[in-house]
Design a protein around this motif. Structure first.
Motif, PDB file in Angstrom:
ATOM      1  N   LYS A  52       0.879  -1.150   0.001  1.00 11.40           N
ATOM      2  CA  LYS A  52      -0.079   0.002  -0.056  1.00 11.40           C
ATOM      3  C   LYS A  52       0.904   1.262  -0.024  1.00 11.40           C
ATOM      4  O   LYS A  52       1.533   1.386   1.016  1.00 11.40           O
ATOM      5  N   TYR A  53       0.758   1.955  -1.195  1.00  9.88           N
ATOM      6  CA  TYR A  53       1.428   3.144  -1.192  1.00  9.88           C
ATOM      7  C   TYR A  53       0.653   4.164  -0.766  1.00  9.88           C
ATOM      8  O   TYR A  53      -0.500   4.652  -1.377  1.00  9.88           O
ATOM      9  N   LYS A  54       0.688   4.915   0.174  1.00  8.64           N
ATOM     10  CA  LYS A  54      -0.325   6.075   0.650  1.00  8.64           C
ATOM     11  C   LYS A  54      -1.726   5.599   0.787  1.00  8.64           C
ATOM     12  O   LYS A  54      -2.384   6.485   0.678  1.00  8.64           O
ATOM     13  N   GLY A  55      -1.903   4.325   1.108  1.00 10.12           N
ATOM     14  CA  GLY A  55      -3.275   3.983   1.092  1.00 10.12           C
ATOM     15  C   GLY A  55      -3.654   3.484  -0.282  1.00 10.12           C
ATOM     16  O   GLY A  55      -5.064   2.909  -0.459  1.00 10.12           O
ATOM     17  N   PHE A  56      -3.089   3.949  -1.403  1.00 12.78           N
ATOM     18  CA  PHE A  56      -3.184   3.078  -2.737  1.00 12.78           C
ATOM     19  C   PHE A  56      -2.718   1.712  -2.817  1.00 12.78           C
ATOM     20  O   PHE A  56      -1.488   1.330  -2.374  1.00 12.78           O
ATOM     21  N   GLN A  57      -3.589   0.668  -3.267  1.00 12.49           N
ATOM     22  CA  GLN A  57      -2.936  -0.611  -3.566  1.00 12.49           C
ATOM     23  C   GLN A  57      -1.973  -0.492  -4.698  1.00 12.49           C
ATOM     24  O   GLN A  57      -2.189  -0.107  -5.969  1.00 12.49           O
ATOM     25  N   VAL A  58      -0.829  -1.333  -4.458  1.00 11.18           N
ATOM     26  CA  VAL A  58       0.160  -1.623  -5.380  1.00 11.18           C
ATOM     27  C   VAL A  58       0.245  -3.106  -5.570  1.00 11.18           C
ATOM     28  O   VAL A  58       0.976  -3.634  -4.936  1.00 11.18           O
ATOM     29  N   PRO A  59      -0.429  -3.757  -6.611  1.00 13.34           N
ATOM     30  CA  PRO A  59      -0.472  -5.373  -6.345  1.00 13.34           C
ATOM     31  C   PRO A  59       0.950  -5.861  -7.097  1.00 13.34           C
ATOM     32  O   PRO A  59       1.132  -5.491  -8.315  1.00 13.34           O
ATOM     33  N   PRO A  60       1.766  -6.520  -6.305  1.00 17.35           N
ATOM     34  CA  PRO A  60       2.776  -6.770  -6.635  1.00 17.35           C
ATOM     35  C   PRO A  60       2.837  -7.617  -7.773  1.00 17.35           C
ATOM     36  O   PRO A  60       3.841  -7.604  -9.019  1.00 17.35           O
TER      37      PRO A  60
END
Ligand code: 4UU
Length: 549
Positions: free
Chosen positions: A443-451
């Motif tokens: 989670k970057y600043k609450g936003f999802q980053v799916p690896p």
């Protein structure tokens, strides 16, 4: 052991979201109550305006395009006060709203349009080119791109929302009867516990439940009338409407409670301070980086923020240090909530009067919810007081991922609990504290980053033979940042220039929050199981260990 919410269960009506909000027998505020005000133009929707505008838009959709029950409309736009009436008009017509981040690149938007089967797109002028190209790829006709906001298309090519609601109706449009337990209100995208983004199905009942569950707590403290200027409590609207947090907690909860949201198109700290001072804003639902900005940035000193009583923080962990720093500086309390797209979203929440008592905790289960803490992979409850994977049950839990029965099955237990993929502990008072993440989501600043999504793109690079993406803690920014461990083809340079080339190349293909802010590290191999499965957690734990030393 099954943990029960300590709060009285609520009676949740079997009603669709539009009727729940707009056909209430008695509500504690007048139709003329302001609900959404645009921070830049001062334009306002009252409750009555929202009702009539959404009706006109819903009828317009039916007469113009013969909009059908279950038809999906994508919302590819920054926050606009036109989103709530457009979204609700769509629901009135039996449609489903699927919001997307307006910073998505064309492939990201195309994926969501295709997967959701969207039949139209709501956007704003600055985003029209990407919307247009993605629409073309998936076969959405150009005349089904609808503009909202104050800017109209000077060429007159694209239809504005306001003209759809003014379409003269042919026939007799009627509200579509939906099956509130099975028909969807929203289709939001989340990678869930593993893999690529998936459509999270949220029914009318899920959203009605979560609006009631969470507002039953916060409406004890915030009111549609009274307060500093007699005009009731006002919230600062900076959380994206395209994320479930903003969708439920900012759009739907505000219409239900009669609070007024001062809606900002994007987060700007100084503008936020000006608005708090000007409108005497008293609270806001935000992710932790906003708390960080208010607790650290010098600009805050220039403004009178004394009307501000509370921030609610969710979507990523909030440390006690950060909450304390904000209190020490501005005497604004921070309470925390926890939840997921799959829980519509709020599952646990602290109350404002718990400030300072259970620092770092995400509070107690909302009414009508149950939980278990389970030994991962074993399905056995952990000993009381020990950490375990949080499993949740309640009326706000989603029915499944769109067209992905296997993923849905994997995320639901035999006894009907949703497996969150987060590790929690519970104290003797029933306070839940998130201590780790079992799943690989970043989670970057609450936003999802799916690896898995970034790895898939990286493997498409001509020089890369293998890649593993993990989250690295960035204490300065109070967030995680994605970092890629990359195996290059033999003989290629593994220097800083090559790393930067890959970071920049990936950044050109994804929304800004997915940028490899944690950098690229070149390695000779990435950890894999005997069956070839990437072991992201093993790598993450190795990196954590190495950094501790
Ligand atoms: C540690 O981000 C969300 C939901 C946001 C939300 C929830 C309850 C905001 C306010 C609120 O009160 O949903 P998703 O699907 O984008 O991301 C879900 C994941 C969780 O699985 C967890 O890993 O986001 C993380 N998360 C948190 N982690 C969410 N809230 C927290 C939290 N502490 N308070």
């Amino acid at each position: 052991m099954v943990y029960e919410s300590p709060y009285e269960p609520l009676t949740i009506p079997e009603i669709d979201l539009w009727s729940f909000l707009f056909e209430r027998k008695s509500k504690p505020f007048a139709d003329s109550k302001e609900i959404f005000t645009d921070s830049e133009t001062g334009r306002t929707y009252t409750f009555g305006d929202l009702r009539s505008t959404s009706l006109e838009f819903g009828k317009g959709l039916q007469s113009l395009w013969n909009w059908q029950r279950g038809d999906v409309m994508a919302f590819y736009t920054p926050n606009s006060i036109d989103t709530p009436p457009a979204m609700l008009g769509l629901l009135w017509a039996g449609g489903i709203g699927s919001p997307a981040n307006p910073l998505y690149t064309e492939p990201e938007l195309t994926f969501q349009l295709k997967d959701s089967g969207a039949k139209a797109i709501v956007t704003q002028l600055p985003f029209i080119e990407t919307a247009r190209r993605a629409a073309k790829t998936v076969g959405i006709p150009e005349d089904r791109i609808i503009l909202i906001g104050d800017a109209h298309d000077p060429s007159g090519h694209f239809r504005h929302f306001s003209t759809i609601r003014n379409t003269s109706f042919s026939g007799r449009p009627t509200a579509v009867k939906v099956d509130v337990r099975n028909d969807l209100a929203f289709l939001v995208y989340s990678s869930g516990t593993t893999g690529l983004p998936k459509g999270v199905c949220l029914t009318h009942h899920n959203i009605v439940s979560n609006v009631l569950q969470m507002s039953s707590m916060d409406s004890m403290y915030f009111h549609p009338y009274g307060g500093i200027d007699g005009k009731g409590d006002k919230g600062l609207g900076i959380t994206p409407f395209f994320h479930i947090y903003g969708l439920t907690c900012c759009i739907m909860v505000f219409i239900y409670t009669g609070w007024e949201l001062i809606s900002m198109p994007r987060f700007d700290l100084e503008r936020a301070c000006q608005l708090i001072e000007q409108y005497k804003i008293s609270f806001a639902y935000v992710p932790p980086p906003v708390i960080l900005a208010f607790s650290k940035h010098p600009i805050v000193e220039k403004y009178d923020l004394s009307s501000m009583r509370m921030f609610h923080s969710g979507a990523a962990p909030l440390t006690p240090e950060l909450a304390t720093a904000l209190w020490d500086r501005l005497k604004i309390a921070v309470k925390q909530g926890y939840g997921l797209s799959e829980t519509a979203p709020v599952a646990t929440m602290q109350l404002p009067d718990e400030w300072g008592k259970f620092m770092g905790s995400t509070g107690k289960l909302l009414p009508n919810m149950q939980a278990r803490l389970v030994e991962p992979d074993e399905g056995r409850d952990v000993e009381v007081g020990q950490p375990g994977e949080l499993w949740l049950k309640g009326p706000n839990i989603f029915p499944g991922y769109l067209n992905l029965p296997e993923n849905t099955k994997a995320t639901m237990s035999a006894d009907g609990y949703f497996k969150t993929g987060d590790i929690f502990v519970v104290d003797k008072y029933g306070n839940f504290t998130c201590v780790d993440r079992l799943k690989e989501l970043i989670k970057y600043k609450g936003f999802q980053v799916p690896p898995a999504e970034l790895e898939g793109i990286l493997l498409g690079h001509k020089d890369i033979t293998d890649a593993c993406v993990i989250g690295i803690e960035d204490k300065e920014q109070a967030t995680e940042v994605p970092r890629a461990y990359i195996v290059l083809k033999p003989g290629l340079p593994t220097d800083a220039a090559k790393a930067k080339e890959i970071v920049d190349w990936l950044a050109s293909l994804t929304a800004p929050h997915k940028k490899l802010r944690g950098g690229v590290h070149f390695v000779s191999e990435v950890p894999k199981s005997a069956s070839g499965k990437l072991l992201r957690r093993v790598l993450r734990d190795q990196v954590r260990q190495a950094e501790k030393k």
